[in-house]
Design a protein around this motif. Structure first.
Motif, PDB file in Angstrom:
ATOM      1  N   SER A  70     -22.020 -49.028  32.603  1.00 50.47           N
ATOM      2  CA  SER A  70     -20.806 -48.225  32.309  1.00 50.47           C
ATOM      3  C   SER A  70     -20.440 -47.346  33.575  1.00 50.47           C
ATOM      4  O   SER A  70     -21.152 -47.583  34.771  1.00 50.47           O
ATOM      5  CB  SER A  70     -21.905 -47.037  31.424  1.00 50.47           C
ATOM      6  OG  SER A  70     -22.456 -46.234  32.160  1.00 50.47           O
ATOM      7  N   GLY A  71     -19.575 -46.600  33.412  1.00 53.09           N
ATOM      8  CA  GLY A  71     -18.791 -45.691  34.784  1.00 53.09           C
ATOM      9  C   GLY A  71     -19.866 -44.889  35.243  1.00 53.09           C
ATOM     10  O   GLY A  71     -19.921 -44.934  36.441  1.00 53.09           O
ATOM     11  N   PRO A  72     -20.436 -43.896  34.397  1.00 52.76           N
ATOM     12  CA  PRO A  72     -21.335 -43.222  34.997  1.00 52.76           C
ATOM     13  C   PRO A  72     -22.618 -43.956  35.636  1.00 52.76           C
ATOM     14  O   PRO A  72     -23.176 -43.414  36.642  1.00 52.76           O
ATOM     15  CB  PRO A  72     -21.818 -42.308  33.699  1.00 52.76           C
ATOM     16  CG  PRO A  72     -20.866 -42.331  32.827  1.00 52.76           C
ATOM     17  CD  PRO A  72     -20.399 -43.634  32.998  1.00 52.76           C
ATOM     18  N   SER A  99     -17.512 -53.230  33.041  1.00 49.58           N
ATOM     19  CA  SER A  99     -16.232 -52.592  32.127  1.00 49.58           C
ATOM     20  C   SER A  99     -16.287 -51.134  32.210  1.00 49.58           C
ATOM     21  O   SER A  99     -17.284 -50.466  31.705  1.00 49.58           O
ATOM     22  CB  SER A  99     -16.475 -53.107  30.740  1.00 49.58           C
ATOM     23  OG  SER A  99     -16.349 -54.533  30.677  1.00 49.58           O
ATOM     24  N   ILE A 100     -15.233 -50.426  33.201  1.00 50.00           N
ATOM     25  CA  ILE A 100     -15.305 -49.140  33.254  1.00 50.00           C
ATOM     26  C   ILE A 100     -14.100 -48.430  33.177  1.00 50.00           C
ATOM     27  O   ILE A 100     -13.197 -49.325  33.402  1.00 50.00           O
ATOM     28  CB  ILE A 100     -16.240 -48.736  34.484  1.00 50.00           C
ATOM     29  CG1 ILE A 100     -15.466 -49.193  35.870  1.00 50.00           C
ATOM     30  CG2 ILE A 100     -17.807 -49.108  34.701  1.00 50.00           C
ATOM     31  CD1 ILE A 100     -16.076 -48.850  37.114  1.00 50.00           C
ATOM     32  N   PRO A 101     -13.940 -47.316  32.792  1.00 47.63           N
ATOM     33  CA  PRO A 101     -12.592 -46.725  32.808  1.00 47.63           C
ATOM     34  C   PRO A 101     -11.717 -47.059  34.137  1.00 47.63           C
ATOM     35  O   PRO A 101     -12.149 -46.872  35.078  1.00 47.63           O
ATOM     36  CB  PRO A 101     -12.830 -45.314  32.441  1.00 47.63           C
ATOM     37  CG  PRO A 101     -14.303 -45.139  31.921  1.00 47.63           C
ATOM     38  CD  PRO A 101     -15.120 -45.999  32.518  1.00 47.63           C
ATOM     39  N   VAL A 102     -10.385 -47.003  33.953  1.00 51.62           N
ATOM     40  CA  VAL A 102      -9.359 -47.370  34.958  1.00 51.62           C
ATOM     41  C   VAL A 102      -9.420 -46.166  35.980  1.00 51.62           C
ATOM     42  O   VAL A 102      -9.420 -46.322  37.101  1.00 51.62           O
ATOM     43  CB  VAL A 102      -8.073 -47.622  34.207  1.00 51.62           C
ATOM     44  CG1 VAL A 102      -7.035 -47.592  35.107  1.00 51.62           C
ATOM     45  CG2 VAL A 102      -7.986 -48.615  33.332  1.00 51.62           C
ATOM     46  N   GLU A 103      -9.557 -44.964  35.389  1.00 49.53           N
ATOM     47  CA  GLU A 103      -9.283 -43.673  36.380  1.00 49.53           C
ATOM     48  C   GLU A 103     -10.890 -43.564  37.083  1.00 49.53           C
ATOM     49  O   GLU A 103     -10.691 -43.336  38.113  1.00 49.53           O
ATOM     50  CB  GLU A 103      -9.286 -42.262  35.619  1.00 49.53           C
ATOM     51  CG  GLU A 103     -10.618 -42.023  34.634  1.00 49.53           C
ATOM     52  CD  GLU A 103     -10.241 -42.655  33.243  1.00 49.53           C
ATOM     53  OE1 GLU A 103     -10.907 -42.079  32.167  1.00 49.53           O
ATOM     54  OE2 GLU A 103      -9.335 -43.503  33.061  1.00 49.53           O
ATOM     55  N   THR A 104     -11.712 -44.267  36.684  1.00 45.56           N
ATOM     56  CA  THR A 104     -13.143 -44.230  37.474  1.00 45.56           C
ATOM     57  C   THR A 104     -13.145 -45.365  38.557  1.00 45.56           C
ATOM     58  O   THR A 104     -13.195 -45.122  39.610  1.00 45.56           O
ATOM     59  CB  THR A 104     -14.219 -44.508  36.538  1.00 45.56           C
ATOM     60  OG1 THR A 104     -14.538 -43.732  35.361  1.00 45.56           O
ATOM     61  CG2 THR A 104     -15.700 -44.666  37.236  1.00 45.56           C
ATOM     62  N   VAL A 105     -12.330 -46.429  38.403  1.00 44.42           N
ATOM     63  CA  VAL A 105     -12.242 -47.270  39.220  1.00 44.42           C
ATOM     64  C   VAL A 105     -11.299 -47.224  40.450  1.00 44.42           C
ATOM     65  O   VAL A 105     -11.592 -47.203  41.438  1.00 44.42           O
ATOM     66  CB  VAL A 105     -11.299 -48.786  38.515  1.00 44.42           C
ATOM     67  CG1 VAL A 105     -10.787 -49.727  39.508  1.00 44.42           C
ATOM     68  CG2 VAL A 105     -12.583 -49.407  37.431  1.00 44.42           C
ATOM     69  N   ALA A 168      -5.840 -52.574  37.421  1.00 42.80           N
ATOM     70  CA  ALA A 168      -5.268 -53.632  36.697  1.00 42.80           C
ATOM     71  C   ALA A 168      -6.088 -54.557  36.061  1.00 42.80           C
ATOM     72  O   ALA A 168      -5.892 -54.918  34.785  1.00 42.80           O
ATOM     73  CB  ALA A 168      -4.162 -54.420  37.484  1.00 42.80           C
ATOM     74  N   GLY A 169      -7.192 -54.807  36.718  1.00 43.24           N
ATOM     75  CA  GLY A 169      -8.513 -55.630  36.211  1.00 43.24           C
ATOM     76  C   GLY A 169      -9.190 -54.901  34.875  1.00 43.24           C
ATOM     77  O   GLY A 169      -9.077 -55.344  33.933  1.00 43.24           O
ATOM     78  N   SER A 170      -9.121 -53.643  35.147  1.00 46.01           N
ATOM     79  CA  SER A 170      -9.819 -52.914  34.208  1.00 46.01           C
ATOM     80  C   SER A 170      -8.920 -52.828  32.925  1.00 46.01           C
ATOM     81  O   SER A 170      -9.338 -52.481  31.909  1.00 46.01           O
ATOM     82  CB  SER A 170     -10.245 -51.395  34.662  1.00 46.01           C
ATOM     83  OG  SER A 170     -11.347 -51.807  35.683  1.00 46.01           O
ATOM     84  N   ILE A 240     -18.157 -50.053  21.434  1.00 46.02           N
ATOM     85  CA  ILE A 240     -17.602 -48.710  21.240  1.00 46.02           C
ATOM     86  C   ILE A 240     -17.504 -47.877  22.517  1.00 46.02           C
ATOM     87  O   ILE A 240     -16.400 -46.977  22.803  1.00 46.02           O
ATOM     88  CB  ILE A 240     -18.374 -47.953  20.372  1.00 46.02           C
ATOM     89  CG1 ILE A 240     -19.866 -47.273  20.637  1.00 46.02           C
ATOM     90  CG2 ILE A 240     -18.427 -48.351  18.843  1.00 46.02           C
ATOM     91  CD1 ILE A 240     -20.232 -46.626  19.855  1.00 46.02           C
ATOM     92  N   LYS A 241     -18.086 -48.273  23.760  1.00 45.26           N
ATOM     93  CA  LYS A 241     -17.835 -47.787  24.842  1.00 45.26           C
ATOM     94  C   LYS A 241     -16.281 -48.150  25.289  1.00 45.26           C
ATOM     95  O   LYS A 241     -15.903 -47.402  25.720  1.00 45.26           O
ATOM     96  CB  LYS A 241     -18.818 -48.233  25.820  1.00 45.26           C
ATOM     97  CG  LYS A 241     -18.528 -47.892  27.416  1.00 45.26           C
ATOM     98  CD  LYS A 241     -19.432 -48.440  28.348  1.00 45.26           C
ATOM     99  CE  LYS A 241     -19.396 -50.107  28.427  1.00 45.26           C
ATOM    100  NZ  LYS A 241     -18.314 -50.435  29.204  1.00 45.26           N
ATOM    101  N   ASP A 242     -15.985 -49.423  25.043  1.00 44.04           N
ATOM    102  CA  ASP A 242     -14.894 -50.088  25.624  1.00 44.04           C
ATOM    103  C   ASP A 242     -13.803 -49.446  24.585  1.00 44.04           C
ATOM    104  O   ASP A 242     -12.391 -49.311  25.120  1.00 44.04           O
ATOM    105  CB  ASP A 242     -14.758 -51.435  25.504  1.00 44.04           C
ATOM    106  CG  ASP A 242     -15.653 -51.907  26.747  1.00 44.04           C
ATOM    107  OD1 ASP A 242     -15.927 -51.257  27.610  1.00 44.04           O
ATOM    108  OD2 ASP A 242     -16.435 -53.130  26.745  1.00 44.04           O
TER     109      ASP A 242
END
Length: 293
Positions: A70-72, A99-105, A168-170, A240-242
């Motif tokens: 996850s992102g965290p 697989s993590i949020p775009v803003e995190t990436v 863009a990948g995310s 559900i994370k995604d």
């Protein structure tokens, strides 16, 4: 990148273990770390060196691959307590395949650049089978020359497509997850309808192969639903994370996604009734519960 390239691999779970193994078998010098050390130990037979700490896997690496949950968790391991990026040599490349949020990436890419580290977001699709067989769909965001240099590393893992800049990948992976999650629910409903109506669902599946209803989900998960083969599989909590991440992004863009909203609700109900570690293709189990009330 040559086959003699040094690769640090962070996260050897269901998918990552196969990916690290395939890289080592292709001649790359792989040093791996996982929060559960036993999962790395099993890879020693394939030439993977087990790191005792995450930074050790990164210290001399030309490329570090992250396959965390996850992102965290990525933030903590890469930029927090485990300080993976701090340990990476200047000029090396960090490839986040989680697989993590775009803003995190995008934030991670900024932090990596401050350390002189190139950044690519390259989430994957294809499940454990794809990871095992090296047939993953790899969706890459980042600089074109960086991704081109990484192609020899991606080759043992699957087929890479450069989508666009970092993030863009995310975005592509979120689109993938909405399609997959919706397809799983549609397949589950269709097979349940066939079964309750008196048809053999296995024969129905056989009849539909090759038609417009056919898909990788229908072929793989449809069979698993019919056979109740849900182990080990991908946990529903990751689904559900995604879907939750996709819906949050959609809301920020002023979009309403009614199908994705309903699919997310179904999977969240599945997690409540069956537990987060229940395989996501076991949605048919939840649908049976819903229809028995």
């Amino acid at each position: 990148m040559t086959a003699n390239c040094r690769v640090g691999f962070i996260g050897t779970g269901i998918m990552g273990s196969h990916m690290a193994r395939r890289l080592a078998q292709s001649g790359f010098r792989v040093t791996a770390w996982n929060r559960t050390p036993d999962k790395v130990g099993a890879l020693k037979a394939f030439g993977v060196v087990a790191a005792t700490e995450a930074a050790q896997a990164a210290r001399e690496a030309d490329v570090v691959i992250s396959m965390l949950s996850s992102g965290p968790v990525c933030d903590e391991v890469l930029f927090g307590t485990h300080a993976v990026v701090d340990a990476m040599p200047s000029g090396s490349t960090l490839v986040v395949m989680s697989s993590i949020p775009v803003e995190t990436v995008r934030k991670q890419a900024e932090l990596a650049a401050q350390k002189g580290v190139r950044y690519v977001d390259a989430p994957v699709s294809g499940g454990e089978k794809g990871a095992d067989e090296g047939t993953l769909a790899i969706m890459a965001g980042g600089e074109a020359d960086t991704i081109d240099a990484l192609r020899p590393i991606f080759a043992p893992l699957g087929r890479v497509t450069h989508i666009g800049p970092v993030g863009a990948g995310s975005l592509s992976k979120l689109a993938n997850q909405l399609i997959v999650a919706s397809n799983i629910c549609a397949v589950a409903e269709a097979l349940l309808l066939a079964e309750r109506g008196g048809a053999d669902p296995a024969r129905v599946r056989e009849a539909l192969l090759g038609g417009f209803a056919d898909s990788t989900v229908f072929r793989q998960h449809g069979r698993r639903m019919i056979e109740a083969d849900f182990v080990p599989g991908g946990p529903a909590k990751y689904q559900i994370k995604d879907t939750g991440t996709a819906l949050a992004l959609a809301a920020s863009l002023g979009l309403t996604l009614p199908i994705a909203t309903e699919v997310d609700r179904i999977f969240r109900r599945l997690v409540v009734h069956g537990g987060g570690d229940l395989d996501h293709s076991a949605a048919i189990v939840e649908l049976r519960r819903m229809n028995s009330r």
